[in-house]
Design an enzyme around this catalytic site. Structure first.
Site, PDB file in Angstrom:
ATOM      1  N   GLU A  75      -4.062  13.956   1.281  1.00 24.78           N
ATOM      2  CA  GLU A  75      -4.624  13.826  -0.061  1.00 24.78           C
ATOM      3  C   GLU A  75      -5.976  14.530  -0.131  1.00 24.78           C
ATOM      4  O   GLU A  75      -6.815  14.362   0.756  1.00 24.78           O
ATOM      5  CB  GLU A  75      -4.814  12.361  -0.435  1.00 24.78           C
ATOM      6  CG  GLU A  75      -3.511  11.628  -0.665  1.00 24.78           C
ATOM      7  CD  GLU A  75      -3.717  10.173  -1.025  1.00 24.78           C
ATOM      8  OE1 GLU A  75      -2.759   9.569  -1.525  1.00 24.78           O
ATOM      9  OE2 GLU A  75      -4.820   9.636  -0.803  1.00 24.78           O
TER      10      GLU A  75
ATOM     11  N   CYS B 112      -5.974  -1.750  -3.663  1.00 20.96           N
ATOM     12  CA  CYS B 112      -7.187  -1.306  -4.354  1.00 20.96           C
ATOM     13  C   CYS B 112      -7.121  -1.587  -5.855  1.00 20.96           C
ATOM     14  O   CYS B 112      -6.051  -1.566  -6.462  1.00 20.96           O
ATOM     15  CB  CYS B 112      -7.414   0.179  -4.108  1.00 20.96           C
ATOM     16  SG  CYS B 112      -7.726   0.559  -2.370  1.00 20.96           S
TER      17      CYS B 112
ATOM     18  N   SER C 246      -4.982  11.436  -4.501  1.00 17.24           N
ATOM     19  CA  SER C 246      -4.945   9.986  -4.664  1.00 17.24           C
ATOM     20  C   SER C 246      -4.671   9.661  -6.127  1.00 17.24           C
ATOM     21  O   SER C 246      -5.074  10.406  -7.025  1.00 17.24           O
ATOM     22  CB  SER C 246      -6.286   9.379  -4.239  1.00 17.24           C
ATOM     23  OG  SER C 246      -6.403   8.057  -4.703  1.00 17.24           O
TER      24      SER C 246
ATOM     25  N   CYS D  37       0.803  -1.217   0.000  1.00 17.33           N
ATOM     26  CA  CYS D  37       0.000   0.000   0.000  1.00 17.33           C
ATOM     27  C   CYS D  37       0.837   1.268   0.000  1.00 17.33           C
ATOM     28  O   CYS D  37       2.059   1.239   0.090  1.00 17.33           O
ATOM     29  CB  CYS D  37      -1.008  -0.045   1.134  1.00 17.33           C
ATOM     30  SG  CYS D  37      -2.237  -1.349   0.860  1.00 17.33           S
ATOM     31  N   ASP D  38       0.141   2.398  -0.052  1.00 20.00           N
ATOM     32  CA  ASP D  38       0.667   3.657  -0.564  1.00 20.00           C
ATOM     33  C   ASP D  38       2.018   4.096   0.000  1.00 20.00           C
ATOM     34  O   ASP D  38       2.949   4.363  -0.748  1.00 20.00           O
ATOM     35  CB  ASP D  38      -0.347   4.766  -0.315  1.00 20.00           C
ATOM     36  CG  ASP D  38      -1.635   4.560  -1.102  1.00 20.00           C
ATOM     37  OD1 ASP D  38      -2.124   3.420  -1.121  1.00 20.00           O
ATOM     38  OD2 ASP D  38      -2.147   5.516  -1.671  1.00 20.00           O
ATOM     39  N   LYS D  39       2.146   4.223   1.299  1.00 17.52           N
ATOM     40  CA  LYS D  39       3.390   4.733   1.871  1.00 17.52           C
ATOM     41  C   LYS D  39       4.298   3.610   2.345  1.00 17.52           C
ATOM     42  O   LYS D  39       5.484   3.834   2.590  1.00 17.52           O
ATOM     43  CB  LYS D  39       3.095   5.677   3.048  1.00 17.52           C
ATOM     44  CG  LYS D  39       2.094   6.770   2.716  1.00 17.52           C
ATOM     45  CD  LYS D  39       2.472   7.562   1.475  1.00 17.52           C
ATOM     46  CE  LYS D  39       1.301   8.390   0.967  1.00 17.52           C
ATOM     47  NZ  LYS D  39       0.211   7.614   0.373  1.00 17.52           N
TER      48      LYS D  39
END
Length: 559
Positions: free
Chosen positions: A447, A194, A473, A121-123
């Protein structure tokens, strides 16, 4: 064979250390093998990490079969989705530095010989890659894979972000409440990162592009059995790297350039600019050099992949179309083919002969000769409103809006803007300005995901624009510019924009202009005062003091 853990495990001088290992079940045979760490960001809180326990089991199998011993430990990983739209989002970007530090501490304190990094995931992904760049031991990154798409809604398969779009539709009476409630049950059918090409999947794809993952590792869906075969192969590959006597760093300027190329060619998340710059800083490449790479490559890298939010196709579709191996094969003439990868082979050797026709045709991955667009997938903008750059994503913006002139509606926080949007206060032709959300001012550079989704749901995505010193995002679309530097809290020009000012977003000319005379801006600055920090204690207090600007990767800078 000698590796670094041997130096703290030799008898008799280091028998104390051996006894510590033996208290948790290691045998003499185990301690004669290279000790391979697994940094596992598993938790029940994050859909993209829920399957990582099982993934880790298969990595363990591969390590042990290849002659290594396993030392697994946990790493934090917060969910961007859960943190959206409230105070929790302040912590998301700052968590990246914590993750990098944690991995570094565990590897160095225990003298591990190699490390497999598990996250999706993102970070979490960039934090782990920052650690890999910082460390001098072999490292391989392995994601848990994307989730599948949900039921069809608004002309495409739904995903978790559909809920935010749906809320705007509900508020504007474009859908009814039962329809909205059904989405909650069906938009996310399983675990995994996602289903859209947001920051999580972008960074997994870029990890593969820079050679830090085995070929194909980025996009195999979380629920596919192939994900577990890749995990076992990753376990074997890390041992192979450790026992090589000529191990070389995988993350280099050349491999980062490959990642930037793939970012541009696929129209990935704007957040990748932050993260690649932060990774580059770990190997001594400064922000200005990275900005020059982004700007240069954005001008001569055609867009050859279109995935949600740039099209209706999701990550499973992208995978079935050939994924990152096919993208890199199509653009091989633009890549540094001699860059080494964690497979032990170069990019050219991994790609092999050119592939035949795409198994899903060219609606998802096209060719470099016939790209979806010759324009940039991402763009770096400058101007009197963003002297040190802003970042936008032409791949997710309707071409008719690549030049947009509008009237400023100014908000000093994400929450203020969201309330105005849902309250019907934003009209066609407005440029929503959200400031004091940068790395220091936010802090944590939240975000503006919900604000953009609400504009979409209210039917304003193609009639308005949004600019911010915060972030977006990877799933956002519409007309937007983020990462505006300097940020408002540091006295950037965005701090003195006023309601009614005219703003011009000009993507073809890489420009972001505030149509206000310099003398007027100078007069406004006379009455501007640097705001007091929102947090003075705890981790956010520390981060707000040390965070660098967005154009420098928003890393914690000690000087």
């Amino acid at each position: 064979m000698s590796w670094r853990s041997r130096k703290i495990l030799e008898k008799p001088d280091w028998s104390f250390n051996r006894s510590v290992f033996k208290t948790v079940g290691y045998s003499d045979n185990d301690l004669d093998r290279p000790i391979i760490g697994i940094a596992n960001a598993w938790s029940d809180l994050v859909p993209g990490h829920e399957n990582l326990r099982k993934v880790a089991d298969f990595v363990r199998k591969g390590i042990y079969r290849a002659g290594g011993s396993v030392a697994e430990f946990g790493v934090i990983g917060a969910c961007d989705g859960t943190a959206q739209g409230h105070a929790g989002m302040h912590f998301i970007l700052p968590s990246r530095d914590l993750i990098a530090n944690d991995v570094e501490v565990m590897v160095e304190a225990h003298r591990l010989d190699g490390i497999v990094l598990l996250g999706s995931c993102d970070k979490i992904v960039p934090g782990m890659l920052m650690a890999a760049a910082r460390l001098s031991v072999p490292a391989i990154f392995l994601p848990g894979g994307p989730m599948l798409g949900g039921t069809e809604f608004d002309g495409r398969k739904s995903d978790l972000t559909t809920m935010s779009e749906g809320l705007g539709m509900l508020k504007s009476k474009r859908i009814d409440e039962p329809t909205y409630n059904r989405l909650e049950e069906t938009c996310g059918p399983c675990s995994g990162s996602c289903a859209f090409y947001g920051t999580a999947n972008t960074m997994c794809c870029l990890a593969e592009a820079m050679g830090m993952s085995l070929p194909g590792a980025a996009l195999v869906p979380a629920v596919y059995a192939e994900r577990f075969r890749l995990a076992e192969a990753t376990g074997k590959a890390i041992v192979d790297l450790v026992v090589q006597s000529d191990f070389r760093q995988i993350i280099t300027r050349q491999s980062l350039e490959n990642a930037v190329r793939v970012l541009m060619a696929t129209g990935g998340s704007t957040n990748a600019v932050l993260h690649l710059s932060a990774i580059a800083a770990e190997i001594g490449i400064d922000a200005d050099a990275m900005m020059r790479i982004y700007a240069r490559f954005s001008e001569n890298t055609p867009q050859i992949a279109k995935v949600n939010p740039a099209s209706k196709y999701d990550m499973e579709d992208f995978y079935l179309a050939g994924g990152i191996p096919r993208v890199m094969n199509e653009m091989r003439s633009l890549l540094n083919l001699d860059s080494l990868t964690v497979s032990g082979r170069t990019v050219a050797e991994n790609l092999g002969p050119e592939l035949g026709a795409s198994p899903r045709g060219t609606e998802i991955i096209s060719t470099i000769e016939k790209p979806f667009s010759k324009l940039k997938g991402l763009a770096i903008l400058r101007g009197n409103l963003a002297p040190d750059t802003g970042v936008t994503k032409p791949a997710a913006i309707d071409p008719a809006m690549h030049v947009f002139t509008g009237t400023a509606k100014v908000f000093n926080s994400e929450e203020e803007a969201e309330k105005a949007i849902l309250g019907g206060l934003i009209q066609e032709g407005d440029v929503v300005v959200i400031r004091y959300e940068g790395p220091k001012g936010g802090p944590g550079m939240r975000e503006m995901y919900k604000a953009m989704k609400y504009l979409y749901g209210m039917g304003l995505a193609k009639k308005t624009a949004l600019i911010t010193d915060g972030r977006f995002s990877g799933t956002n679309n519409g007309c937007f510019v983020g990462h505006i530097s300097p940020e408002a809290a540091e006295g950037g020009p965005i701090a003195v924009v006023e309601d009614g000012d005219k703003i011009v977003i000009d993507i073809p000319n890489n420009a972001l202009r505030l149509c206000v005379d310099d003398a007027v801006l100078a007069e406004r600055f006379k009455s501007w005062r640097k705001p007091e920090p929102k947090f003075t204690k705890g981790y956010l207090g520390l981060y707000s003091r040390l965070a660098s600007s967005a154009d420098k990767g928003a890393v914690m800078a000690l000087k």
